[in-house]
Design an enzyme around this catalytic site. Structure first.
Site, PDB file in Angstrom:
ATOM      1  N   GLU B  79       0.814  -1.221   0.000  1.00 19.99           N
ATOM      2  CA  GLU B  79       0.000   0.000   0.000  1.00 19.99           C
ATOM      3  C   GLU B  79       0.842   1.263   0.000  1.00 19.99           C
ATOM      4  O   GLU B  79       0.450   2.285  -0.577  1.00 19.99           O
ATOM      5  CB  GLU B  79      -0.967   0.000   1.190  1.00 19.99           C
ATOM      6  CG  GLU B  79      -2.119  -0.998   1.045  1.00 19.99           C
ATOM      7  CD  GLU B  79      -1.719  -2.439   1.269  1.00 19.99           C
ATOM      8  OE1 GLU B  79      -0.625  -2.672   1.839  1.00 19.99           O
ATOM      9  OE2 GLU B  79      -2.478  -3.356   0.890  1.00 19.99           O
ATOM     10  N   HIS B 147     -11.564  -5.238   8.888  1.00 17.51           N
ATOM     11  CA  HIS B 147     -12.112  -5.189   7.527  1.00 17.51           C
ATOM     12  C   HIS B 147     -13.517  -4.600   7.500  1.00 17.51           C
ATOM     13  O   HIS B 147     -14.324  -4.935   6.638  1.00 17.51           O
ATOM     14  CB  HIS B 147     -12.177  -6.585   6.908  1.00 17.51           C
ATOM     15  CG  HIS B 147     -10.842  -7.191   6.586  1.00 17.51           C
ATOM     16  ND1 HIS B 147      -9.959  -7.590   7.541  1.00 17.51           N
ATOM     17  CD2 HIS B 147     -10.247  -7.453   5.397  1.00 17.51           C
ATOM     18  CE1 HIS B 147      -8.879  -8.095   6.971  1.00 17.51           C
ATOM     19  NE2 HIS B 147      -9.021  -8.026   5.661  1.00 17.51           N
TER      20      HIS B 147
HETATM   21  C1  TPP Z   1      -2.543  -4.548   4.020  1.00 18.56           C
HETATM   22  C2  TPP Z   1      -3.488  -5.456   3.319  1.00 18.56           C
HETATM   23  N1  TPP Z   1      -3.601  -5.369   1.982  1.00 18.56           N
HETATM   24  C3  TPP Z   1      -4.452  -6.180   1.334  1.00 18.56           C
HETATM   25  C4  TPP Z   1      -5.219  -7.083   2.017  1.00 18.56           C
HETATM   26  C5  TPP Z   1      -6.215  -7.961   1.286  1.00 18.56           C
HETATM   27  N2  TPP Z   1      -5.701  -9.332   1.264  1.00 18.56           N
HETATM   28  C6  TPP Z   1      -6.018 -10.213   2.209  1.00 18.56           C
HETATM   29  S1  TPP Z   1      -5.185 -11.643   2.049  1.00 18.56           S
HETATM   30  C7  TPP Z   1      -4.425 -11.086   0.653  1.00 18.56           C
HETATM   31  C8  TPP Z   1      -3.451 -11.961  -0.047  1.00 18.56           C
HETATM   32  C9  TPP Z   1      -2.319 -12.297   0.848  1.00 18.56           C
HETATM   33  O1  TPP Z   1      -1.404 -13.071   0.165  1.00 18.56           O
HETATM   34  P1  TPP Z   1      -0.292 -13.868   0.921  1.00 18.56           P
HETATM   35  O2  TPP Z   1       0.465 -12.964   1.823  1.00 18.56           O
HETATM   36  O3  TPP Z   1       0.474 -14.614  -0.095  1.00 18.56           O
HETATM   37  O4  TPP Z   1      -1.101 -14.857   1.873  1.00 18.56           O
HETATM   38  P2  TPP Z   1      -2.088 -16.031   1.443  1.00 18.56           P
HETATM   39  O5  TPP Z   1      -3.441 -15.433   1.316  1.00 18.56           O
HETATM   40  O6  TPP Z   1      -1.611 -16.614   0.175  1.00 18.56           O
HETATM   41  O7  TPP Z   1      -2.044 -16.982   2.584  1.00 18.56           O
HETATM   42  C10 TPP Z   1      -4.821  -9.803   0.336  1.00 18.56           C
HETATM   43  C11 TPP Z   1      -4.368  -9.023  -0.816  1.00 18.56           C
HETATM   44  C12 TPP Z   1      -5.072  -7.119   3.423  1.00 18.56           C
HETATM   45  N3  TPP Z   1      -5.802  -7.950   4.183  1.00 18.56           N
HETATM   46  N4  TPP Z   1      -4.196  -6.314   4.045  1.00 18.56           N
END
Ligand code: TPP
Ligand code: MG
Lengths: 330, 361
Positions: B79, B147
């Site tokens: 972000e 959220h």
């Molecule tokens: C700061 C932030 N940005 C975006 C999100 C939305 N979001 C939730 S999980 C996710 C993907 C996360 O990917 P990763 O770190 O690879 O974890 P995974 O879901 O694959 O376990 C996103 C973009 C969030 N929760 N927090």
């Protein structure tokens, strides 16, 4: 790996798998509160790492936290009750799936903000170092989180202060819909460890024994005061990003490839091949866990719902000595 | 109201041209982006999962396919970099529109937005302009404390940012187009339950079916809506009700019920933009009705309801026939359990109760 350990770790993986399979069904067949992010496919990571942690060692978790909770030894009943938003839930129906965590087994929280657990893990490791408590912190995070500023700041601080923390990157190939190579210019996230003066290792995250071995080294290093390690576990999430997400951005061939190396199957085959255990014992565990999950669902269903204003007691810790220090709700 | 685009504005009312109006906010926003990208190649998009995946709430559907990778960029989950890159691009000739997946994650990029983007023109003594938009969904939908927030007040509290909160497809489209043409950083907040779309990352939740005629469709036509111009969504003589986003629709429903059952006529005002705020419309309405209820999904203390109440207390105190009432989230994070979430989010019944209390019924 000793027989007893092997059996416990097998049980933990089965618990995670069945806990989530049950929830998947529940979400299909009845109204369940909120959503969830499933851990299926990644079981070997949480279980392999937590195998080396004591109850009073710490972990930080993420939005995909069910597996971390179970691997760290949280009560399945309390986890299930949280999924049902019941007062007997581990977070008293305040957190739900996204923040599911149990402090009594050393979980410092499941952070729903991607990357945000990492600085917290560093703080806990600093505290352990300061208190000379010998406690180690394992910090779980995803491939996506490795692109947050928090990742870099946390690793740098842990590196320069030589903190007892193990950073466990669960590279499950995707961050939400995005393949990690579209947003990450290096093949291995573990390579980033070099910038922060700590070892970075890549491990097959589908293979419990491989995770177990690397984690042993890293936890040992942390415990001895030699500093942090970044372990990248190459793994895969079987389900969509969250409960209602269909994962159309990946091919079924890709999924099938990974499923061929399912962590439970791999470990089961190993156990049977090694003659440490016999098939009957494993089936016994499977049946046992089935009962445990059914019992947890029963427990959750029969637990009381929260009252609408229960949340008030959790906004501040009220200190009776200083009653005026806490604003009453408007 | 001094406002740069005000004299360019030519609102076209839906139906006038006979083109197919869009009935969902998600489609209205999509049209706005498409039209502005067609019109001006400086307009570029960036954000998490907005390109190939077409957005977690589908706002950017089809745009990656139409405009390509160069103009619709998937970013890492970063972000700070998303907002900072938008700023850098805005300073050097582009007009970026960034998407932050949930408004809660703005906290991660807060420095770039509030210390940099909001202040850079000011600090440079007007040497630069900052034509950037940051879009983000807000509101509670059963996803617990990180959220579910409505964070508009943080940004209203940061001079240098404009803050837009549309409640209808018509407003959403006209205001987003205006935002993109504005030479200042604009925070554009979209209520999750009003999109009319299913989040592939969440449960199929939308409230738009029951909203009725106030949920004005957006014509498939070029139009801009001015900032700083509140819209009286329902005229009335007894009580002024001010609300944005989802709360606007709850207020309308409350007003219908009050008119039917109790004969109380509410004048329901949607400020549409909180910065700039159309103070005159609110103050004039209170001078007419003598009563004010302010409804918001952000928290009470130092929130939007506090600001609007203070405004009226300063400018129309002696017109008031009753104390001002605020209906907002009490000072608490949003709890997970649905019964608790419902208890903290303002409900239609809460608005009805507040309105009755100011007419002493
Ligand atoms: C700061 C932030 N940005 C975006 C999100 C939305 N979001 C939730 S999980 C996710 C993907 C996360 O990917 P990763 O770190 O690879 O974890 P995974 O879901 O694959 O376990 C996103 C973009 C969030 N929760 N927090
Ligand atoms: Mg991932």
């Amino acid at each position: 790996m000793e027989r007893e350990t092997a059996l416990l770790l097998y049980r933990r993986m089965v618990q995670i798998r069945k806990f989530e399979e049950k929830l998947y069904q529940l979400f299909l067949t009845r109204p369940m509160p909120g959503s969830m992010h499933q851990y299926n496919g990644q079981e070997a990571v949480a279980v392999g790492v937590c195998a080396h942690l004591n109850r009073d060692d710490f972990i930080t978790s993420t939005h995909r936290g069910h597996g971390h909770c179970i691997a760290k030894g949280a009560s399945i009943r309390a986890l299930m009750a949280e999924m049902f938003a019941k007062t007997t839930g581990c977070c008293r129906a305040m957190g739900g799936s996204m923040h599911i965590a149990d402090y009594s087994v050393g979980m410092l929280g499941a952070m729903g903000i991607v990357g945000s657990g990492m600085p917290v893990a560093v703080g806990a490791a600093w505290s352990s170092q300061y208190r000379r408590s010998g406690q180690v912190v394992a910090c779980f995070f995803g491939d996506g989180a490795a692109n947050e500023g928090a990742f870099h700041e946390a690793l740098n601080l842990a590196g320069v202060w030589k903190l007892p923390v193990v950073f466990v990157c669960e590279n499950n190939v995707y961050g939400f819909s995005t393949h990690y190579r579209r947003v990450t210019p290096v093949e291995n996230i573990a390579d980033r460890a070099a910038s922060y003066g700590m070892p970075g290792v890549v491990v097959d995250g589908m293979d419990l024994r491989a995770v177990f071995d690397e984690a042993a080294t890293a936890v040992d290093r942390a415990r001895k005061g030699e500093g942090a390690t970044l372990i990248e576990c190459k793994t895969y999430r079987y389900m969509g990003h969250s409960r209602f997400e269909k994962a159309a951005y990946r091919s079924s061939e890709e999924l099938d490839e990974w499923r061929k190396r399912d962590p439970l199957v791999l470990f089961r085959d190993f156990l049977l091949g090694s003659e440490l255990v016999d098939a009957g014992e494993l089936e016994g565990i499977d049946a046992d866990v089935d009962r445990e999950i059914e019992d947890a669902v029963d427990y959750a269903e029969n637990s009381p719902d929260p009252k609408p204003h229960d949340y008030r007691q959790y906004i501040f810790k009220v200190n009776d000595e200083f009653p005026t220090h806490h604003q009453k709700e408007s | 109201m001094s406002y740069v685009l005000a004299n360019e504005v030519r609102p076209i009312f839906p139906g006038v041209l006979g083109l197919m109006p869009v009935k969902k906010i998600v489609d209205a926003l999509n049209q706005a982006l498409r039209e502005e990208m067609d019109r001006d190649e400086r307009v570029v998009l960036l954000g998490e999962d907005i390109g190939v995946f077409e957005g977690s709430y589908r706002v950017t559907e089809g745009l990656h396919a139409q405009f390509g990778e160069e103009r619709v960029r998937d970013t890492p989950i970063s972000e700070i970099a998303i907002i900072g890159a938008a700023l850098g691009a805005a300073l050097t000739g582009l007009r970026p529109v960034a998407e932050i997946q949930f408004n809660d994650f703005l906290a991660c990029g807060m420095d770039q937005l509030c210390n940099q983007a909001a202040k850079i023109r000011f600090m440079l003594g007007g040497q630069v302009t900052v034509p950037m938009v940051v879009r983000a969904p807000y509101g509670a939908t059963g996803r617990a404390a990180q959220h579910s927030q409505s964070l508009e007040a943080w940004f209203v509290h940061t001079p240098g940012l404009k803050v837009v909160m549309p409640s209808t497809p018509y407003d959403a489209k006209g205001l987003l187009k205006t935002a993109i043409r504005d030479d200042n950083p604009v925070l554009f907040l979209e209520h999750k339950l009003l999109y009319g779309a299913t989040s592939p990352g969440g449960k199929a939740q939308t409230a738009v079916q029951e909203l009725g005629e106030v949920f004005t469709p957006a014509p498939d036509e070029e139009y801009l809506l001015p900032f700083g111009a509140a819209d009286v969504k329902r005229p009335g003589s007894d009580v002024t009700v001010v609300a944005t986003g989802m709360m606007l629709h709850k207020s309308i429903k409350a007003a219908r019920e009050l008119a039917g059952a109790d004969g109380i006529e509410c004048e329901v005002i949607d400020p549409r933009t909180l910065v700039p705020l159309d103070r005159e419309t609110i103050i004039d309405s209170v001078k007419k009705t003598g009563r004010l209820v302010v409804v918001s999904e952000d928290v009470m203390s130092c929130g939007v309801t506090a600001e609007i109440s203070a405004l009226v207390a300063e400018h129309a105190l002696f017109y008031l026939d009753a104390p001002i009432r605020r209906v907002a989230v009490p000072d608490t994070p949003i709890p997970f359990a649905p019964v608790m979430e419902q208890a903290v989010i303002p409900q239609i019944g809460d608005i009805i109760e507040a309105v009755k209390s100011v007419v002493y019924r």
